[in-house]
Structures are given as structure tokens and as C-alpha cells.
Design a protein around this motif. Structure first.
Motif, PDB file in Angstrom:
ATOM      1  N   PRO A  89       1.010  -1.019  -0.131  1.00  0.00           N
ATOM      2  CA  PRO A  89      -0.143   0.207  -0.041  1.00  0.00           C
ATOM      3  C   PRO A  89       0.837   1.041   0.464  1.00  0.00           C
ATOM      4  CG  PRO A  89       0.257  -0.918   2.260  1.00  0.00           C
ATOM      5  CD  PRO A  89       1.045  -1.779   1.064  1.00  0.00           C
ATOM      6  N   LYS A  90       1.390   1.054  -0.010  1.00  0.00           N
ATOM      7  CA  LYS A  90       3.267   2.250   0.093  1.00  0.00           C
ATOM      8  C   LYS A  90       2.278   2.773  -1.400  1.00  0.00           C
ATOM      9  CE  LYS A  90       6.834   3.162   2.040  1.00  0.00           C
ATOM     10  NZ  LYS A  90       8.249   3.401   2.529  1.00  0.00           N
ATOM     11  N   TYR A  91       2.623   4.162  -1.755  1.00  0.00           N
ATOM     12  CA  TYR A  91       2.949   5.298  -2.751  1.00  0.00           C
ATOM     13  C   TYR A  91       1.759   5.322  -3.454  1.00  0.00           C
ATOM     14  CZ  TYR A  91       7.780   6.201  -1.504  1.00  0.00           C
ATOM     15  OH  TYR A  91       8.591   6.732  -0.804  1.00  0.00           O
ATOM     16  N   ARG A  92       0.521   5.293  -3.453  1.00  0.00           N
ATOM     17  CA  ARG A  92      -0.484   5.030  -3.480  1.00  0.00           C
ATOM     18  C   ARG A  92      -0.853   7.086  -4.616  1.00  0.00           C
ATOM     19  NH1 ARG A  92      -5.295   3.549   1.397  1.00  0.00           N
ATOM     20  NH2 ARG A  92      -4.661   1.244   1.149  1.00  0.00           N
ATOM     21  N   GLY A  93      -2.013   7.198  -5.576  1.00  0.00           N
ATOM     22  CA  GLY A  93      -1.491   8.614  -6.018  1.00  0.00           C
ATOM     23  C   GLY A  93      -0.790   8.302  -6.776  1.00  0.00           C
ATOM     24  N   ALA A  94      -0.501   9.757  -7.671  1.00  0.00           N
ATOM     25  CA  ALA A  94      -0.375  10.292  -9.291  1.00  0.00           C
ATOM     26  C   ALA A  94       1.138   9.945  -9.436  1.00  0.00           C
ATOM     27  CB  ALA A  94      -0.871  11.505  -9.322  1.00  0.00           C
ATOM     28  N   ALA A  95       2.208   9.682  -8.428  1.00  0.00           N
ATOM     29  CA  ALA A  95       2.748  10.214  -8.793  1.00  0.00           C
ATOM     30  C   ALA A  95       3.868   8.675  -7.740  1.00  0.00           C
ATOM     31  CB  ALA A  95       4.196  11.622  -8.560  1.00  0.00           C
ATOM     32  N   PRO A  96       3.887   7.576  -7.829  1.00  0.00           N
ATOM     33  CA  PRO A  96       4.104   6.682  -6.748  1.00  0.00           C
ATOM     34  C   PRO A  96       6.067   6.657  -7.597  1.00  0.00           C
ATOM     35  CG  PRO A  96       3.641   5.225  -8.417  1.00  0.00           C
ATOM     36  CD  PRO A  96       3.031   7.002  -8.825  1.00  0.00           C
ATOM     37  N   ILE A  97       6.493   6.354  -8.993  1.00  0.00           N
ATOM     38  CA  ILE A  97       7.555   5.863  -8.786  1.00  0.00           C
ATOM     39  C   ILE A  97       8.785   6.885  -8.421  1.00  0.00           C
ATOM     40  CG2 ILE A  97       8.690   5.064 -10.909  1.00  0.00           C
ATOM     41  CD1 ILE A  97       6.072   4.440 -12.317  1.00  0.00           C
ATOM     42  N   GLN A  98       8.576   8.370  -9.388  1.00  0.00           N
ATOM     43  CA  GLN A  98       9.356   9.436  -8.494  1.00  0.00           C
ATOM     44  C   GLN A  98       9.480   9.717  -7.651  1.00  0.00           C
ATOM     45  OE1 GLN A  98       6.404   9.328 -10.741  1.00  0.00           O
ATOM     46  NE2 GLN A  98       6.531  10.852 -12.344  1.00  0.00           N
ATOM     47  N   ARG A  99       8.138   9.760  -6.678  1.00  0.00           N
ATOM     48  CA  ARG A  99       8.026   9.939  -5.266  1.00  0.00           C
ATOM     49  C   ARG A  99       9.241   8.383  -4.051  1.00  0.00           C
ATOM     50  NH1 ARG A  99       7.165  14.306  -4.028  1.00  0.00           N
ATOM     51  NH2 ARG A  99       5.371  15.791  -5.207  1.00  0.00           N
ATOM     52  N   ALA A 100       9.073   7.181  -4.870  1.00  0.00           N
ATOM     53  CA  ALA A 100       9.962   6.688  -4.455  1.00  0.00           C
ATOM     54  C   ALA A 100      11.598   6.776  -4.746  1.00  0.00           C
ATOM     55  CB  ALA A 100       9.516   5.317  -5.413  1.00  0.00           C
ATOM     56  N   VAL A 101      11.819   7.579  -5.677  1.00  0.00           N
ATOM     57  CA  VAL A 101      13.159   7.494  -5.857  1.00  0.00           C
ATOM     58  C   VAL A 101      13.294   9.245  -4.774  1.00  0.00           C
ATOM     59  CG1 VAL A 101      14.796   8.744  -7.675  1.00  0.00           C
ATOM     60  CG2 VAL A 101      12.833   6.918  -8.301  1.00  0.00           C
ATOM     61  N   ILE A 102      13.152   9.718  -4.668  1.00  0.00           N
ATOM     62  CA  ILE A 102      13.221  10.780  -4.354  1.00  0.00           C
ATOM     63  C   ILE A 102      12.999  10.461  -2.684  1.00  0.00           C
ATOM     64  CG2 ILE A 102      11.884  13.589  -3.087  1.00  0.00           C
ATOM     65  CD1 ILE A 102      10.415  13.203  -5.811  1.00  0.00           C
ATOM     66  N   ASP A 103      12.490   9.823  -2.299  1.00  0.00           N
ATOM     67  CA  ASP A 103      12.604   9.297  -0.822  1.00  0.00           C
ATOM     68  C   ASP A 103      13.374   8.368  -0.441  1.00  0.00           C
ATOM     69  OD1 ASP A 103      10.124  10.690  -0.278  1.00  0.00           O
ATOM     70  OD2 ASP A 103       9.003   8.925  -0.220  1.00  0.00           O
ATOM     71  N   GLY A 104      14.507   8.059  -1.799  1.00  0.00           N
ATOM     72  CA  GLY A 104      15.755   7.258  -1.432  1.00  0.00           C
ATOM     73  C   GLY A 104      14.721   5.555  -0.383  1.00  0.00           C
ATOM     74  N   GLU A 105      13.741   4.890  -1.550  1.00  0.00           N
ATOM     75  CA  GLU A 105      13.449   4.095  -1.810  1.00  0.00           C
ATOM     76  C   GLU A 105      14.652   2.668  -1.971  1.00  0.00           C
ATOM     77  OE1 GLU A 105      11.364   2.539   0.415  1.00  0.00           O
ATOM     78  OE2 GLU A 105       9.770   3.859   1.093  1.00  0.00           O
ATOM     79  N   LYS A 106      14.667   1.566  -2.029  1.00  0.00           N
ATOM     80  CA  LYS A 106      16.168   1.158  -2.330  1.00  0.00           C
ATOM     81  C   LYS A 106      15.428  -0.307  -3.154  1.00  0.00           C
ATOM     82  CE  LYS A 106      18.930   2.587   0.124  1.00  0.00           C
ATOM     83  NZ  LYS A 106      20.190   3.154  -0.423  1.00  0.00           N
ATOM     84  N   GLU A 107      13.753  -0.442  -2.722  1.00  0.00           N
ATOM     85  CA  GLU A 107      13.142  -1.426  -3.836  1.00  0.00           C
ATOM     86  C   GLU A 107      11.794  -0.220  -4.538  1.00  0.00           C
ATOM     87  OE1 GLU A 107      13.341  -5.645  -2.427  1.00  0.00           O
ATOM     88  OE2 GLU A 107      12.033  -4.467  -1.195  1.00  0.00           O
ATOM     89  N   ALA A 108      11.643  -0.934  -5.518  1.00  0.00           N
ATOM     90  CA  ALA A 108       9.891  -0.510  -6.307  1.00  0.00           C
ATOM     91  C   ALA A 108       8.657  -1.580  -6.839  1.00  0.00           C
ATOM     92  CB  ALA A 108      10.427   0.798  -7.460  1.00  0.00           C
ATOM     93  N   GLY A 109       7.787  -1.528  -7.566  1.00  0.00           N
ATOM     94  CA  GLY A 109       7.409  -2.134  -8.346  1.00  0.00           C
ATOM     95  C   GLY A 109       6.825  -2.481  -8.260  1.00  0.00           C
ATOM     96  N   VAL A 110       5.416  -2.717  -9.370  1.00  0.00           N
ATOM     97  CA  VAL A 110       4.391  -3.000  -9.801  1.00  0.00           C
ATOM     98  C   VAL A 110       3.214  -4.229  -8.731  1.00  0.00           C
ATOM     99  CG1 VAL A 110       2.682  -3.575 -11.890  1.00  0.00           C
ATOM    100  CG2 VAL A 110       5.171  -2.213 -12.120  1.00  0.00           C
ATOM    101  N   THR A 111       2.269  -3.148  -8.857  1.00  0.00           N
ATOM    102  CA  THR A 111       0.978  -4.400  -8.232  1.00  0.00           C
ATOM    103  C   THR A 111       0.203  -4.313  -8.963  1.00  0.00           C
ATOM    104  OG1 THR A 111       1.842  -3.666  -5.914  1.00  0.00           O
ATOM    105  CG2 THR A 111      -0.001  -4.840  -5.202  1.00  0.00           C
ATOM    106  N   SER A 112      -0.125  -5.383  -8.560  1.00  0.00           N
ATOM    107  CA  SER A 112      -1.854  -5.379  -9.770  1.00  0.00           C
ATOM    108  C   SER A 112      -2.734  -5.215  -8.382  1.00  0.00           C
ATOM    109  CB  SER A 112      -1.773  -7.090 -10.617  1.00  0.00           C
ATOM    110  OG  SER A 112      -1.549  -7.858 -10.220  1.00  0.00           O
TER     111      SER A 112
END
Length: 303
Positions: free
Chosen positions: A111-134
Motif C-alpha cells: 500500500p505504499k505510494y498510492r496516488g499520481a507519482a509513485p515512481i518518482q516519489r519512491a526515488v525522491i524518498d531514497g527507496e531501495k525497491e520499487a515495483g508494480v502491483t495489480s
């Protein structure tokens, strides 16, 4: 499987192309054409271009909130509606229409990064992982029950644009696997207590605060690349900062102090110096540091 697809930007194209390969895409909904560029030329969304290249009917209602879509869906009779970055909120009449509901590919580890800019915000926040959820869509904003999640590691210098492209392709994999196993997957409710909201990017995100750590600034630069781009001010001129690199050099000067050495640009931050790799003065061209310093001098501080 008969599929109606709803998507708009380039992120949604790989999933559409995969669906065309594997299923019967009977119609595509996308946002209306919009003016772009210096001359404000009316430009179709990327998804529309892809759909028309495959002779798939395209529908571009200004809004799907007031029943405009239902007569079309009644004619198309989809088994499922697949959604990826469509840009409109779907109401219950649409969500409950297909046999298998509406399935969304969202560019985050929900449930992290709901909303319009999840990919960009993950990078800005310094996350180590990203992904795609169906997920099975509900009326809330990215709050539906989760189906499949796939993760990737974010590179130390990877930009949001580069991650965006990787996740667009991953979204196609996630949707393909989801549809193949749609009758066997047990939906998992999201834990709202673990959720976060990724608001849309704006120019307000751009100014660099040099008192922050080098890592935070580096993440900001990466997360705002390619748009809207991190920025700073030098001698009353706005500079875009397109890319940076971390260093192990402890800052000896006050934050924002510029040091140049053999065609390289370093700036003091709240901890270590950071190296500017590419920059662009207002009204000028994007250049690497060495090229810029061949014709310009940088002395003093960035504001």
C-alpha cells in the motif's frame, strides 16, 4: 478473454501491447488529445497511437463519471477491464460491470505510494525497491485488494525516468500473470496503516536545499529527472541540475559553496560534497560539467 483497456501515457503502452498479443482487446479508453509543445499542437496520448496502429476502437470521453462509458461497455461486453495510468476515477457502475471486475496495474509496492507519482516519489524518498502491483479496483484511490506484486531494486544513480521505463515493462508481466491466474488468486486487502500518498509532482519540488544531506539531494535530482528537474540559483540565474554523483568527501565549506577542479563541479551539502554531472542555465543548453566550465566560471555559492 475479451478486454477493454483504459490507459493514457507511455507507461501504459507495454501492457496494452502484451494484451494485444495474448487476448482480444475490443476497445481502448484514453484521455482526450491535448495541446503540447511550443506551438500547442493537439497531440494524441501514447495509448491512442498504439491502439490505432492495431485497429482497435478508441474512446476518449472527457469524463467517465456520468454514465457516458456504459453504453459503450454494453456493446463491447468485456470479460475484464484492465487499467494502467488512465487518469480518471471509475465509479461503481463501471467497476462492477465486467465478469472479472476492473484490474489496475499500479507502479508501486502497495500500500505504499498510492496516488499520481509513485515512481518518482519512491526515488525522491531514497527507496531501495520499487515495483508494480495489480489490484481489484474499488472506488478509493488505489485502495483495492492486491493480486500480484513484483519488485525491482532501484539503482544508486537510476533516475525516475529510467525506473519508469523498467516498471512499464514489469507492469505488462504483472498483468499477464494476473489474467492467467485470475480465478486462482486470493485478493489481499491493503493495510491502510502502512499506506502513503504520492502526490503529483510540481515546480515546488524543484529547488534544492543545500543544507540537506548529499544523499537526499542526489535522490531529489534523480527523482525529478526527466521532469520537472531539480533546480538551484547562481547569481540570480536559475540552473537546472539534471544529474549528480555522490562523493565521500566531507564538506568543509558552508552548504551551497561551489568548488571546481579539472572540469568537475562539486557543491558542499549538509554532510558530504556532491558532484554535479549535468546542468543547464536558464535559457541555455543542457551540458556536462566539463563543457560548461570551458566557457563559464562558477565561483561562490548556489542559493
Amino acid at each position: 478473454m475479451r478486454i477493454v483497456y483504459m490507459g493514457t501515457p507511455d507507461f501504459a503502452v507495454p501492457t496494452l501491447e502484451r494484451l494485444i498479443e495474448k487476448h482480444e482487446v475490443v476497445g481502448v479508453f484514453t484521455q482526450p488529445d491535448k495541446p503540447k509543445g511550443r506551438h500547442m499542437t493537439l497531440t494524441p496520448p501514447d495509448v491512442k497511437v498504439c491502439a490505432e496502429a492495431h485497429n482497435i476502437p478508441v474512446f476518449q470521453p472527457e469524463s467517465v463519471k456520468h454514465g457516458e462509458a456504459m453504453p459503450i461497455l454494453n456493446d463491447l461486453k468485456p470479460d475484464v477491464i484492465v487499467v494502467a495510468a488512465y487518469g480518471q476515477i471509475l465509479k461503481n457502475d463501471i467497476l462492477e460491470f465486467p465478469k472479472y471486475g476492473c484490474i489496475n496495474a499500479h507502479g508501486s509496492i502497495l500500500p505504499k505510494y498510492r496516488g499520481a507519482a509513485p515512481i518518482q516519489r519512491a526515488v525522491i524518498d531514497g527507496e531501495k525497491e520499487a515495483g508494480v502491483t495489480s489490484m481489484l479496483m474499488g472506488e478509493g484511490l488505489d485502495t483495492g485488494d492486491m493480486l500480484i506484486t513484483k519488485k525491482v531494486t532501484i539503482g544508486e544513480n537510476e533516475t525516475a525516468g529510467e525506473l519508469f521505463d523498467r516498471l512499464a515493462n514489469l507492469a505488462a508481466d504483472v498483468i499477464e500473470e494476473t489474467l492467467e491466474n485470475i480465478t486462482e488468486i486470493t485478493p489481499i486487502p491493503q493495510n491502510d496503516a502502512e499506506s502513503s500518498y504520492a502526490k503529483m509532482l510540481s515546480k515546488e519540488d524543484c529547488p534544492i536545499d543545500w543544507t540537506r544531506t548529499a544523499q537526499q539531494i542526489h535522490d531529489q535530482v534523480r527523482g525529478l529527472n526527466p521532469w520537472p528537474t531539480a533546480s538551484t540559483i547562481y547569481n540570480s540565474v536559475i540552473f537546472k541540475v539534471h544529474s549528480t554523483l555522490l562523493t565521500q568527501n566531507k564538506s568543509k565549506n558552508k552548504p551551497g559553496t561551489i568548488t571546481t577542479d579539472k572540469g568537475r563541479i562539486f557543491v558542499a551539502t549538509g554532510d558530504n560534497d556532491i558532484e554535479i554531472i549535468e546542468l543547464q542555465p536558464q535559457g541555455g543548453k543542457r551540458m556536462d560539467a566539463k563543457s560548461y566550465l570551458l566557457g563559464h566560471t562558477l565561483e561562490g555559492d548556489f542559493e
